[in-house]
Design a protein around this motif. Structure first.
Motif, short mmCIF file in Angstrom:
data_model
loop_
_atom_site.label_atom_id
_atom_site.label_comp_id
_atom_site.label_asym_id
_atom_site.label_seq_id
_atom_site.Cartn_x
_atom_site.Cartn_y
_atom_site.Cartn_z
N ILE A 44 25.76 56.78 -20.07
CA ILE A 44 25.56 57.59 -18.86
C ILE A 44 26.12 56.86 -17.64
O ILE A 44 26.80 57.45 -16.79
CB ILE A 44 24.07 57.90 -18.66
CG1 ILE A 44 23.55 58.79 -19.80
CG2 ILE A 44 23.82 58.58 -17.31
CD1 ILE A 44 22.05 58.96 -19.80
N LEU A 45 25.86 55.56 -17.57
CA LEU A 45 26.35 54.75 -16.45
C LEU A 45 27.87 54.70 -16.41
O LEU A 45 28.50 54.84 -15.35
CB LEU A 45 25.78 53.33 -16.56
CG LEU A 45 25.81 52.45 -15.31
CD1 LEU A 45 24.99 53.08 -14.20
CD2 LEU A 45 25.28 51.06 -15.64
N SER A 46 28.49 54.53 -17.58
CA SER A 46 29.95 54.47 -17.66
C SER A 46 30.59 55.80 -17.26
O SER A 46 31.58 55.83 -16.51
CB SER A 46 30.38 54.09 -19.08
OG SER A 46 31.78 54.03 -19.19
N LEU A 47 30.02 56.88 -17.74
CA LEU A 47 30.55 58.20 -17.40
C LEU A 47 30.41 58.47 -15.91
O LEU A 47 31.31 59.07 -15.28
CB LEU A 47 29.84 59.29 -18.20
CG LEU A 47 30.17 59.35 -19.70
CD1 LEU A 47 29.25 60.33 -20.41
CD2 LEU A 47 31.63 59.74 -19.91
N ALA A 48 29.31 58.04 -15.32
CA ALA A 48 29.08 58.26 -13.90
C ALA A 48 30.04 57.42 -13.05
O ALA A 48 30.48 57.86 -11.97
CB ALA A 48 27.63 57.92 -13.54
N MET A 49 30.38 56.23 -13.54
CA MET A 49 31.21 55.31 -12.75
C MET A 49 32.71 55.54 -12.94
O MET A 49 33.48 55.46 -11.98
CB MET A 49 30.88 53.86 -13.11
CG MET A 49 29.47 53.43 -12.73
SD MET A 49 29.11 51.73 -13.23
CE MET A 49 30.28 50.81 -12.19
N GLY A 64 30.94 49.33 -16.14
CA GLY A 64 30.15 50.26 -16.94
C GLY A 64 30.75 50.48 -18.31
O GLY A 64 30.05 50.47 -19.33
N GLN A 65 32.06 50.68 -18.35
CA GLN A 65 32.73 50.94 -19.62
C GLN A 65 32.70 49.70 -20.53
O GLN A 65 32.44 49.83 -21.74
CB GLN A 65 34.19 51.35 -19.37
CG GLN A 65 34.89 51.89 -20.60
CD GLN A 65 36.33 52.30 -20.30
OE1 GLN A 65 36.89 51.92 -19.28
NE2 GLN A 65 36.92 53.07 -21.19
N ALA A 66 32.92 48.52 -19.95
CA ALA A 66 32.89 47.30 -20.75
C ALA A 66 31.49 47.07 -21.32
O ALA A 66 31.35 46.67 -22.48
CB ALA A 66 33.30 46.10 -19.89
#
Length: 316
Positions: free
Chosen positions: A49-54, A203-205
């Motif tokens: 969720i954090l990666s998608l948001a960022m 976020g993605q990493a």
């Protein structure tokens, strides 16, 4: 720089709460491996969720994957090894050594990574102040963690029972592995930090590392336990039993941010101070159904020495 040191400290404090949360969950599901898998799954969902948001994406392109060395994806593997090994070490060499040996490995490897600029980290020379600070910090860790445990009769007896009648060579082997586990944990933080820099997305990493770790720990759990948690067991959990993955995911996310800014060594050391402070408070107040254990003067002295050590390290 101070802000990155502070968030690393806070992240370490949050991570210290993960162990008692997962320990209570393991009592409910009757397996530390199943509890660890649940924690990893929750952390992966949180970071997704954090990666998608960022960044609006989860996985990198095939072009990016093909252009990078294989070691850049090892963060998740090392995280799974760390979790699995800590569960095994606790049963093989007891609580004190399981806590201390990985910490020594982390501090040592974090300093080496900074000294030589390994795993994409920025080179930070080993000055006399820095070396002195590391020694003082290690002494502080020993006083804050080892000394109170050594004076606790119940913990001593538990640890003696775990190593009693075992071959000395076998015990030494597990002790060496305890240090190696800490080395791998330091490598994981450096690798994840560099991956975040390459992807231009912390976020993605963080998600990728947790995602890989989740797959691996799930496989290990199925091989060892050969079962899934039952519906009855899951219904018996309390809402906070699911927080472990969030705490672990937050810690990983912060280290991905901090390592490129202040180096692997200082990120690890600030995180460790946060973990020591958090562990003492958890025991002091009996948070998350943990056993209460009053704070002793040695722990306050140890934390003070750890902070002095960090101060000396920053006198570059």
């Amino acid at each position: 720089m101070l802000i990155f040191m502070t968030i690393s400290l806070v992240a370490g404090f949050l991570l210290s709460n993960q162990s008692p949360v997962n320990a209570d969950l393991s009592h409910i599901v009757k397996s530390p491996f199943i509890a660890g898998t649940i924690s990893f799954i929750v952390g992966t969902l949180f970071l997704a969720i954090l990666s998608l948001a960022m960044s609006g994406r989860l996985f990198p392109s095939t072009t990016f994957i093909a252009s990078q060395p294989m070691w850049i994806w090892l963060g998740g593997l090392l995280g799974a090894i760390y979790l699995t090994s800590n569960i095994l070490l606790f049963q093989k060499i007891g609580a004190i050594q399981t806590t201390i040996l990985p910490i020594l490995g982390q501090i040592t490897m974090g300093s080496v990574i900074d000294q030589f600029g390994w795993l994409g980290a920025e080179t930070i020379a080993m000055t006399p102040w820095r070396f002195t600070g590391i020694i003082v910090l290690v002494i502080g860790v020993m006083i804050a963690i080892a000394l109170p445990s050594l004076t606790n009769r119940d913990i001593r007896q538990f640890d003696i029972a775990k190593t009693h009648r075992k071959r000395k060579s076998l015990v030494i082997g597990w002790q060496i592995w305890g240090v190696v586990v800490g080395v791998l944990a330091a490598m994981q933080q450096a690798i994840n930090g560099h991956l975040g820099t390459l992807l231009h997305s912390t976020g993605q990493a963080s998600f990728i590392s947790f995602f890989i770790g989740t797959i691996l720990i799930a496989i290990v759990t199925l091989l060892i336990n050969k079962r899934l948690p039952t519906i009855v067991q899951l219904k018996a959990t309390r809402p906070w039993n699911w927080f472990g993955g969030f705490l672990g995911g937050t810690f990983l996310f912060v280290t991905v941010i901090a390592v490129p800014q202040i180096g692997a060594g200082l990120t690890i050391m600030m995180g460790l101070i946060g973990q020591v402070i958090g562990s003492i408070l958890v025991q002091q107040f009996g948070w998350w159904h943990s056993i209460k254990q009053r704070m002793v003067p040695a722990q306050a002295l140890g934390i003070g020495l750890m902070l002095v050590g960090v101060g000396l390290i920053k006198m570059l």
